[in-house]
Write an enzyme that holds these catalytic residues in place. Structure first.
Site, PDB file in Angstrom:
ATOM      1  N   HIS A  80      37.471  46.007  42.286  1.00 47.78           N
ATOM      2  CA  HIS A  80      38.433  45.149  42.979  1.00 47.78           C
ATOM      3  C   HIS A  80      39.680  45.969  43.277  1.00 47.78           C
ATOM      4  O   HIS A  80      39.941  46.990  42.629  1.00 47.78           O
ATOM      5  CB  HIS A  80      38.793  43.948  42.115  1.00 47.78           C
ATOM      6  N   GLU A  82      42.788  45.576  42.612  1.00 45.79           N
ATOM      7  CA  GLU A  82      43.698  45.765  41.485  1.00 45.79           C
ATOM      8  C   GLU A  82      43.165  46.820  40.518  1.00 45.79           C
ATOM      9  O   GLU A  82      43.930  47.674  40.035  1.00 45.79           O
ATOM     10  CB  GLU A  82      43.891  44.440  40.725  1.00 45.79           C
ATOM     11  N   CYS A 115      41.640  37.719  39.961  1.00 48.95           N
ATOM     12  CA  CYS A 115      40.495  37.045  39.352  1.00 48.95           C
ATOM     13  C   CYS A 115      40.583  37.231  37.838  1.00 48.95           C
ATOM     14  O   CYS A 115      41.475  37.896  37.326  1.00 48.95           O
ATOM     15  CB  CYS A 115      39.195  37.630  39.895  1.00 48.95           C
ATOM     16  N   CYS A 118      40.554  41.026  36.792  1.00 47.17           N
ATOM     17  CA  CYS A 118      41.779  41.754  37.141  1.00 47.17           C
ATOM     18  C   CYS A 118      42.978  41.240  36.356  1.00 47.17           C
ATOM     19  O   CYS A 118      43.845  42.024  35.955  1.00 47.17           O
ATOM     20  CB  CYS A 118      42.029  41.667  38.642  1.00 47.17           C
TER      21      CYS A 118
END
Length: 190
Positions: A80, A82, A115, A118
């Site tokens: 992801h 992040e 999410c 993260c």
């Protein structure tokens, strides 16, 4: 398989065309605009999900790293934006934490509310603050599953010293998500 696969993570080529690594970014809105621009360019270049992130030194505005979603092109569910930003920042600083003693405070700006994975990583990465644009609800409209994040999750992290601010330039964040939907982007965890 005769040997272990090699996992290599690098910025897509287009990233360096859109980043000024030398000039500090003073304003919070401009820092968020960078994260949103990364997300938008990731969609336009067809390189992954509609998510971008940037890590700055809080006081100086020095850009430490950026991240874009690389889940689909690198076939890796944890990449992801992040997480990529955390990995690149720690590599750039030569530290397993951005919260090392004596180090400046770091802030993560991300195009969408983190999410579950993260959000959990923010604690271990050592950022002092997380600022996001689009919300979990906005991502859910695209059918992205953001996982089990509860009010208690935020309370726990706040008790550990993290600060959060959401909805910064939210309309712009939602527009990137809509662009991804309009272009037929893959929903890889829905």
């Amino acid at each position: 398989m005769t040997s272990a696969p090699l996992v290599q993570i690098a910025y897509p080529d287009w990233v360096h065309e859109h980043i000024d690594w030398q000039t500090p970014v003073a304003g919070e809105l401009d820092r968020m605009r960078l994260a949103l621009a990364l997300a938008r360019q990731n969609v336009l270049h067809g390189r992954g999900g509609p998510f971008g992130a940037a890590i700055f030194e809080a006081a100086s505005g020095r850009l430490v790293s950026v991240g874009v979603n690389l889940v689909v092109p690198l076939h890796n569910s944890v990449l992801h934006a992040e997480i990529v930003a955390f990995m690149m920042a720690e590599a750039a600083l030569g530290s397993f934490t951005l919260g090392a003693e004596g180090a400046p405070a770091h802030v993560l700006y991300t195009s969408c509310e983190p999410c579950a994975m993260c959000l959990g990583a923010t604690l271990w990465a050592g950022v002092a603050r997380v600022v996001w644009s689009a919300t979990r609800e906005d991502a859910r409209l695209l059918e992205f599953d953001e996982g089990p994040v509860f009010p208690q999750s935020y309370r726990y992290l706040q008790e550990r010293g993290l600060e959060f601010e959401g909805g910064v330039l939210r309309a712009e964040g939602r527009a990137v998500l809509q662009l991804y939907r309009d272009r037929g982007g893959i929903i890889y965890n829905g």
